[in-house]
Design a protein around this motif. Structure first.
Motif, mmCIF file in Angstrom:
data_model
loop_
_atom_site.group_PDB
_atom_site.id
_atom_site.type_symbol
_atom_site.label_atom_id
_atom_site.label_comp_id
_atom_site.label_asym_id
_atom_site.label_seq_id
_atom_site.Cartn_x
_atom_site.Cartn_y
_atom_site.Cartn_z
ATOM 1 N N LEU A 1 -5.486 3.770 -6.362
ATOM 2 C CA LEU A 1 -5.277 5.148 -6.805
ATOM 3 C C LEU A 1 -5.576 5.174 -8.292
ATOM 4 N N ALA B 1 1.038 8.416 -5.444
ATOM 5 C CA ALA B 1 0.248 9.648 -5.353
ATOM 6 C C ALA B 1 1.163 10.868 -5.277
ATOM 7 N N ASP B 2 2.224 10.770 -4.494
ATOM 8 C CA ASP B 2 3.161 11.893 -4.400
ATOM 9 C C ASP B 2 3.906 12.117 -5.709
ATOM 10 N N ARG C 1 0.828 -1.205 0.000
ATOM 11 C CA ARG C 1 0.000 0.000 0.000
ATOM 12 C C ARG C 1 0.864 1.257 0.000
ATOM 13 N N GLU C 2 1.997 1.176 0.667
ATOM 14 C CA GLU C 2 2.888 2.345 0.721
ATOM 15 C C GLU C 2 3.368 2.742 -0.672
ATOM 16 N N LEU D 1 0.848 5.106 -1.988
ATOM 17 C CA LEU D 1 1.015 6.443 -1.415
ATOM 18 C C LEU D 1 2.173 7.169 -2.093
ATOM 19 N N ARG D 2 3.250 6.438 -2.364
ATOM 20 C CA ARG D 2 4.394 7.025 -3.090
ATOM 21 C C ARG D 2 3.954 7.431 -4.491
ATOM 22 N N PRO E 1 -5.732 7.991 -2.799
ATOM 23 C CA PRO E 1 -5.755 6.587 -2.387
ATOM 24 C C PRO E 1 -6.920 6.283 -1.434
ATOM 25 N N HIS E 2 -7.448 5.076 -1.576
ATOM 26 C CA HIS E 2 -8.568 4.630 -0.746
ATOM 27 C C HIS E 2 -8.730 3.128 -0.960
#
Length: 316
Positions: free
Chosen positions: A258, A233-234, A226-227, A230-231, A247-248
């Motif tokens: 995402l 998205a950035d 999942r991380e 998140l990366r 993310p969700h």
């Protein structure tokens, strides 16, 4: 009668059309971390690091966006012949083609909606050059040093004018089994998730509100964690890649997600479904109602409106 699970081994690769070939190649290599593995004419062949085949994705320059072809590898030469015979018996007769890098003969047909499907057996296993050789011999390629480093092409979500007709075809002719679906209050089948493997889904059909045939909702790439999403998205934020939602976490299939638009306009999902497998041979089909879907995603995020309206190629 639905054929036994197993003639289709897995989702092989997808060919996407893009009006911005350079931008699309940059997105998939720099942001997602795919590796370029050859060019031919207007097409570029890309691969994820954990794919054993020549390519996972083909990007082809075109006047518009969308999906041209979805390729499925069979489990044997005999399985390929069986599925070709079933396609022809079902009135979905196609043609044999050759010349795609890394592949032997390919049988090109289509689903009832006109999405081009290709079946093949012969496949060249990838041999990494020295600079991409992995530290572990059971991994095809070293992990990328840039971008998200997606592990594999995970699934394809088609938009269809008739979800029931398309999913019946995939089940009865290609041997997929459905795992989850959405049924509206009217009784209409609005979406269905299907698998050829012990993954919870490989193909999805979602109703196209425009009634148009042969369009794409999205393609998805699986990440390790999942991380990683998140990366992603950035990275998309830093590089002006449009983030549509997330993310969700989805309620259906429980996928952490995402959604972004690549430069050619196609929707791409970064997903982490790696912890969820369907191992039960008698898995019951899960049906979601209109009221249940109105609640939104797993943790209450409402489904964004463009999720129901954006598809490629775009229509007026």
């Amino acid at each position: 009668m639905t054929p036994p699970l197993g003639d289709i081994a897995h989702l092989g690769h997808v060919e996407l059309l893009t009006p911005d070939l350079d931008g699309s190649v940059g997105f998939f290599t720099r942001i997602l971390g795919l590796t370029e593995n050859g060019r031919s004419g207007d097409s570029v062949y890309l691969r994820t690091f954990d794919d054993y085949e020549h390519h996972s994705l083909v990007l082809t320059a075109h006047s518009t966006s969308g999906v041209r072809r979805t390729a499925l590898r069979t489990s044997s030469e005999e399985a390929l012949r069986r599925r070709v015979a079933e396609l022809e018996r079902a009135g979905r007769e196609g043609r044999w083609a050759e010349g795609e890098p890394g592949l032997g003969p390919v049988y090109v047909s289509s689903d009832p909606d006109g999405h081009e499907l290709a079946l093949y057996w012969e496949s060249e296993w990838y041999e990494a050059p020295d600079e991409l050789r992995p530290g572990l011999k059971n991994q095809p390629q070293a992990k990328p040093v840039q971008g998200v480093g997606v592990r594999r092409l995970d699934h394809v979500n088609f938009l269809g004018s008739d979800v029931a007709a398309n999913t019946t075809f995939v089940r009865e002719v290609l041997g997929a089994r459905p795992t989850e679906q959405i049924v509206l209050d009217t009784g209409e089948l609005a979406a269905q998730w299907l698998t050829f493997t012990n993954k919870s889904y490989d193909l999805v059909y979602t109703s196209d509100w425009t009634g148009t045939r042969g369009r794409l909702h999205h393609i998805a790439f699986a990440t390790d964690t999942r991380e990683d999403i998140l990366r992603a998205a950035d990275l998309c934020l830093d590089n002006d890649v449009f983030i549509e939602t997330g993310p969700h976490k989805h309620a259906i299939q429980q996928t952490f997600f995402l959604y972004v638009y690549e430069p050619g306009g196609n929707r791409v999902e970064l997903c982490n479904p790696l912890t969820r497998l369907v191992l039960a041979p008698d898995w019951p089909l899960i049906t979601w109602t209109e009221a249940e879907r109105a609640k939104g995603q797993a943790w209450g995020l409402k489904t964004i409106e463009s999720f129901h309206t954006h598809g490629t190629p775009p229509v007026p």
